[in-house]
Scaffold this active site. Structure first.
Site, short mmCIF file in Angstrom:
data_model
loop_
_atom_site.label_atom_id
_atom_site.label_comp_id
_atom_site.label_asym_id
_atom_site.label_seq_id
_atom_site.Cartn_x
_atom_site.Cartn_y
_atom_site.Cartn_z
N HIS A 229 12.78 -24.20 99.78
CA HIS A 229 14.20 -24.19 99.50
C HIS A 229 14.48 -22.85 98.93
O HIS A 229 15.46 -22.05 99.29
CB HIS A 229 14.83 -25.11 99.01
CG HIS A 229 14.75 -26.53 99.53
ND1 HIS A 229 14.95 -26.76 100.83
CD2 HIS A 229 14.51 -27.92 98.90
CE1 HIS A 229 14.98 -28.06 101.01
NE2 HIS A 229 14.65 -28.82 100.00
N HIS B 262 7.58 -28.07 98.22
CA HIS B 262 8.95 -28.57 99.01
C HIS B 262 10.13 -27.72 98.50
O HIS B 262 10.76 -27.20 99.04
CB HIS B 262 9.04 -29.94 98.80
CG HIS B 262 10.22 -30.53 99.36
ND1 HIS B 262 10.16 -31.24 100.57
CD2 HIS B 262 11.67 -30.33 99.13
CE1 HIS B 262 11.30 -31.67 101.18
NE2 HIS B 262 12.30 -31.20 100.09
N GLU B 263 10.27 -27.71 97.04
CA GLU B 263 11.29 -27.12 96.42
C GLU B 263 11.24 -25.35 96.59
O GLU B 263 11.96 -24.69 96.59
CB GLU B 263 11.75 -27.46 95.09
CG GLU B 263 11.72 -28.93 94.73
CD GLU B 263 12.68 -29.57 95.65
OE1 GLU B 263 13.71 -28.96 96.01
OE2 GLU B 263 12.80 -30.86 96.00
#
Length: 147
Positions: free
Chosen positions: A59, A55-56
């Site tokens: 980003h 998820h990170e």
């Protein structure tokens, strides 16, 4: 995911991926300096850690590829939608354990809900900007760019 970041022309050295104690009740975060933080005291399993890391890293990829303006609530929401979609954060097992089960459009509801939760934590985004209609309006645009 790290390979995709490299292919996009950016580099995220391993020492910028940190595992640390976090005050906030989150699994991780993407920092202003481009580092990724995993919150050791909030990760419940290896699977949770893996999903949070991906998820990170989504980003980080978005920051590299699209130069996200994190103070722009629409930019932030779009990256959150992509991260929820691509990380496995909204798979049926995780939703079951969160108590969110539905037969119709549960995956899409999860993606929107997870984006709203993250954008709500952004101090630059007012409650008005976070309301569901905003995430629903942009989710279509972000999902179309992802697929």
């Amino acid at each position: 995911m790290l390979e995709q970041i490299r292919k996009a022309g950016c580099y995220l050295p391993e020492e910028r991926i940190l595992c640390q104690y976090c005050e906030a009740a989150v699994g991780g975060g993407f920092q202003d300096d481009g580092s990724v933080v995993l919150c050791s005291n909030h990760l419940l399993s290896q699977d949770h850690a893996n999903i949070t890391l991906v998820h990170e890293l989504v980003h980080a990829f978005d920051q590299c590829r699209a130069h996200v303006n994190w103070s722009d609530c629409t930019h932030h929401a779009c990256s959150e939608i992509r991260a929820a979609l691509l990380s496995g954060d909204c798979d049926w097992k995780r939703e079951f354990w969160r108590g969110h089960l539905g037969l119709r459009a549960q995956f899409q509801k999860c993606i929107r809900r997870r984006a709203e939760i993250s954008v709500r934590m952004n101090p630059n985004c007012s409650p008005l900007q976070v309301r569901k209609l905003e995430c629903q309006r942009i989710s279509y645009l972000c999902l179309c760019k992802t697929m």
